[in-house]
Scaffold this motif. Structure first.
Motif, PDB file in Angstrom:
ATOM      1  N   PRO A  29       8.297  -7.456  35.083  1.00 31.68           N
ATOM      2  CA  PRO A  29       6.979  -7.520  35.716  1.00 31.68           C
ATOM      3  C   PRO A  29       7.026  -7.874  37.192  1.00 31.68           C
ATOM      4  O   PRO A  29       6.225  -7.372  37.982  1.00 31.68           O
ATOM      5  CB  PRO A  29       6.254  -8.603  34.899  1.00 31.68           C
ATOM      6  CG  PRO A  29       6.879  -8.515  33.543  1.00 31.68           C
ATOM      7  CD  PRO A  29       8.327  -8.239  33.824  1.00 31.68           C
ATOM      8  N   LEU A  30       7.982  -8.733  37.590  1.00 28.76           N
ATOM      9  CA  LEU A  30       8.083  -9.051  39.012  1.00 28.76           C
ATOM     10  C   LEU A  30       8.514  -7.826  39.805  1.00 28.76           C
ATOM     11  O   LEU A  30       7.957  -7.535  40.871  1.00 28.76           O
ATOM     12  CB  LEU A  30       9.082 -10.189  39.227  1.00 28.76           C
ATOM     13  CG  LEU A  30       9.285 -10.617  40.684  1.00 28.76           C
ATOM     14  CD1 LEU A  30       7.990 -11.140  41.286  1.00 28.76           C
ATOM     15  CD2 LEU A  30      10.378 -11.668  40.792  1.00 28.76           C
ATOM     16  N   GLU A  37       2.551  -3.729  44.914  1.00 28.31           N
ATOM     17  CA  GLU A  37       2.143  -4.217  46.225  1.00 28.31           C
ATOM     18  C   GLU A  37       2.444  -3.201  47.316  1.00 28.31           C
ATOM     19  O   GLU A  37       1.763  -3.153  48.338  1.00 28.31           O
ATOM     20  CB  GLU A  37       2.846  -5.540  46.534  1.00 28.31           C
ATOM     21  CG  GLU A  37       2.336  -6.709  45.700  1.00 28.31           C
ATOM     22  CD  GLU A  37       3.203  -7.952  45.866  1.00 28.31           C
ATOM     23  OE1 GLU A  37       4.148  -7.920  46.694  1.00 28.31           O
ATOM     24  OE2 GLU A  37       2.951  -8.943  45.167  1.00 28.31           O
ATOM     25  N   MET A  38       3.493  -2.381  47.100  1.00 25.81           N
ATOM     26  CA  MET A  38       3.851  -1.353  48.077  1.00 25.81           C
ATOM     27  C   MET A  38       3.052  -0.068  47.881  1.00 25.81           C
ATOM     28  O   MET A  38       3.305   0.927  48.554  1.00 25.81           O
ATOM     29  CB  MET A  38       5.346  -1.047  47.985  1.00 25.81           C
ATOM     30  CG  MET A  38       6.243  -2.207  48.327  1.00 25.81           C
ATOM     31  SD  MET A  38       7.986  -1.753  48.124  1.00 25.81           S
ATOM     32  CE  MET A  38       8.696  -3.304  47.599  1.00 25.81           C
ATOM     33  N   THR A  70       2.703 -11.842  38.590  1.00 27.20           N
ATOM     34  CA  THR A  70       3.593 -10.675  38.521  1.00 27.20           C
ATOM     35  C   THR A  70       2.914  -9.393  38.056  1.00 27.20           C
ATOM     36  O   THR A  70       3.573  -8.352  37.994  1.00 27.20           O
ATOM     37  CB  THR A  70       4.781 -10.960  37.579  1.00 27.20           C
ATOM     38  OG1 THR A  70       4.291 -11.279  36.274  1.00 27.20           O
ATOM     39  CG2 THR A  70       5.603 -12.131  38.095  1.00 27.20           C
ATOM     40  N   ASN A  71       1.630  -9.433  37.749  1.00 29.17           N
ATOM     41  CA  ASN A  71       0.980  -8.234  37.187  1.00 29.17           C
ATOM     42  C   ASN A  71      -0.263  -7.792  37.941  1.00 29.17           C
ATOM     43  O   ASN A  71      -0.999  -6.935  37.448  1.00 29.17           O
ATOM     44  CB  ASN A  71       0.639  -8.485  35.717  1.00 29.17           C
ATOM     45  CG  ASN A  71       1.879  -8.561  34.860  1.00 29.17           C
ATOM     46  OD1 ASN A  71       2.486  -7.550  34.515  1.00 29.17           O
ATOM     47  ND2 ASN A  71       2.292  -9.782  34.531  1.00 29.17           N
ATOM     48  N   PRO A 365      -6.707  -7.768  40.997  1.00 29.10           N
ATOM     49  CA  PRO A 365      -6.550  -8.612  39.806  1.00 29.10           C
ATOM     50  C   PRO A 365      -5.515  -8.050  38.834  1.00 29.10           C
ATOM     51  O   PRO A 365      -5.212  -6.848  38.837  1.00 29.10           O
ATOM     52  CB  PRO A 365      -7.946  -8.608  39.183  1.00 29.10           C
ATOM     53  CG  PRO A 365      -8.595  -7.364  39.701  1.00 29.10           C
ATOM     54  CD  PRO A 365      -8.032  -7.138  41.072  1.00 29.10           C
ATOM     55  N   ALA A 366      -4.957  -8.941  38.021  1.00 38.66           N
ATOM     56  CA  ALA A 366      -4.104  -8.511  36.919  1.00 38.66           C
ATOM     57  C   ALA A 366      -4.982  -7.941  35.811  1.00 38.66           C
ATOM     58  O   ALA A 366      -6.124  -8.379  35.619  1.00 38.66           O
ATOM     59  CB  ALA A 366      -3.298  -9.692  36.392  1.00 38.66           C
ATOM     60  N   PRO A 367      -4.481  -6.962  35.046  1.00 38.38           N
ATOM     61  CA  PRO A 367      -5.345  -6.307  34.054  1.00 38.38           C
ATOM     62  C   PRO A 367      -5.536  -7.144  32.799  1.00 38.38           C
ATOM     63  O   PRO A 367      -4.661  -7.923  32.399  1.00 38.38           O
ATOM     64  CB  PRO A 367      -4.572  -5.027  33.732  1.00 38.38           C
ATOM     65  CG  PRO A 367      -3.134  -5.415  33.910  1.00 38.38           C
ATOM     66  CD  PRO A 367      -3.129  -6.375  35.079  1.00 38.38           C
TER      67      PRO A 367
END
Length: 389
Positions: A29-30, A37-38, A70-71, A365-367
């Motif tokens: 996940p990281l 992010e990219m 991480t998500n 946000p993370a899902p």
């Protein structure tokens, strides 16, 4: 700002790329979180009960700190690849993907006919990255939770105080594997630009930890033995460690060369002759006479309050750091944070370590579990899959 500069600033480097990941916990996940992010689109495949890192804690407004970190910015799809219909869906999605990442137990995907080599045969441009604990050798069956790898790799043996072992206080082996996987994927993407072909990559937690152990390893195998546990001390540079002020604050100082040592003795200790004491005249001598050296420096620290110590260290141009708590780090003048929506609250999370023109200045946000499930099943319902070559 010119139109071309504005376009460059707003364009993320991995926009248009599709990443599919069957992932859990932290390492994979990281990696895929960094790719998101990219600018990559990341589809996170989860089992029905979800990534178990969702339940690690509830520190982030009721959600897991590990998970929201991480998500962020991913899409979640619940899928059981042991079921024929879901396996077919996974193959359809991966047939359109640029990158596939997984950190399941060794052999789990191969037993379902979905191993990385098979996926690349169907999609020759696909880059696959398998993240394991110990690779594919004799140790592959070992459970690979972070602290266990810290122990197996020897990291714990050199961490802590002389009185006892210490775990590195964050999940460093998981984090290292995630970063190594990110580097590997970006390297394979660059290679694909030249060759047009995908690559099979493999990263293990142990390999990363072992790489960091190179200096202790060389000392053990070819020198005079691996360094012992030093606490907040350096095993081969002195003085480089923590000393306590009169009012109880710990300050770490670091002397890197003889010029700095002489200046420290003259300005901070106010005893220039100490620099020429044969016990302390060179770094090797200072290391060998560490107890006597510490007694001299600790005595000087014990006479001064923290503000006096910091002022005198600055006057001596000596490198130093305050041993800060997490609460103090959260107020550090160098700390950057970005907002992220978590449930019904906006939290300030630590900003990415890489500062880039495409920074968004806030996190997606993370899902929620299976948040995009229905939409993804519809999107990839009629995708045609090429025959393996």
């Amino acid at each position: 700002m010119s139109a071309s500069a504005a376009k460059q600033t707003n364009t993320k480097p991995l926009e248009g790329l599709l990443v599919v990941s069957i992932e859990q916990a932290l390492a994979a996940p990281l990696c895929t979180g960094r790719l998101a992010e990219m600018g990559a689109r990341v589809i996170k495949i989860e089992r029905a009960e979800g990534d178990f890192a969702r339940g690690y804690d509830d520190a982030a407004n009721g959600e897991s700190s590990y998970f929201v970190w991480t998500n962020r910015g991913k899409e979640s799809l619940v899928l059981d690849f042991k079921q024929a219909e879901d396996a077919a869906l996974l193959k359809r999605i991966v047939s359109k993907a640029d990158v596939f990442v997984q950190n399941l137990a060794p052999g789990a995907l191969a037993r379902a006919g979905l191993d990385s080599a098979a996926l690349r045969r169907s999609n020759p441009r696909l880059i696959t990255c398998d993240i394991t604990g110990y690779g594919e050798g004799d140790a592959s069956a070992l459970k690979a939770y972070d602290m266990l790898v810290q122990c197996e790799s020897g990291l714990v043996s050199i961490t802590g105080t002389p009185e006892g072992y210490g775990r590195i206080g964050v999940s460093i082996c998981d984090i290292g594997a995630g970063m190594n996987a990110t580097i590997a994927v970006l390297s394979a993407l660059a290679l694909r630009e030249r060759t047009g072909a995908g690559t099979g990559l493999a990263v293990s937690l142990f390999d990363g930890a072992a790489d960091w152990m190179t200096i202790p390893y060389v000392h053990e195998m070819y020198g005079k033995g691996a360094p012992t546990r030093q606490g907040v001390r350096h095993p081969s540079i002195a003085p480089y460690g923590a000393y306590t002020t009169r009012d109880g604050r710990d300050i770490v100082i670091s002397i890197q060369n003889e010029r700095e040592w002489q200046q420290f003795c003259a300005v901070f200790l106010r005893e220039p002759d100490v620099a020429n004491d044969e016990r302390f005249a060179t770094n090797n001598a200072r290391v060998c006479n560490g107890a006597a050296l510490d007694a001299v420096i600790a005595g000087a620290f014990a006479l001064l309050d923290v503000e006096q110590v910091l002022h005198r260290l600055a006057e001596a141009n000596t490198a130093f750091a305050q041993v800060r708590s997490v609460a103090e780090m959260a107020k550090h003048p160098a700390l950057r944070t970005w907002p992220m929506q978590v449930g019904d609250c906006e939290l300030e999370l630590i900003a990415p370590a890489v500062r880039a023109p495409w920074d968004a200045q806030r996190f997606m946000p993370a899902p929620r579990l299976n948040q995009q499930g229905a939409a993804l099943r519809e999107e990839f319902a009629d995708v045609a899959i090429g025959e393996p070559s």
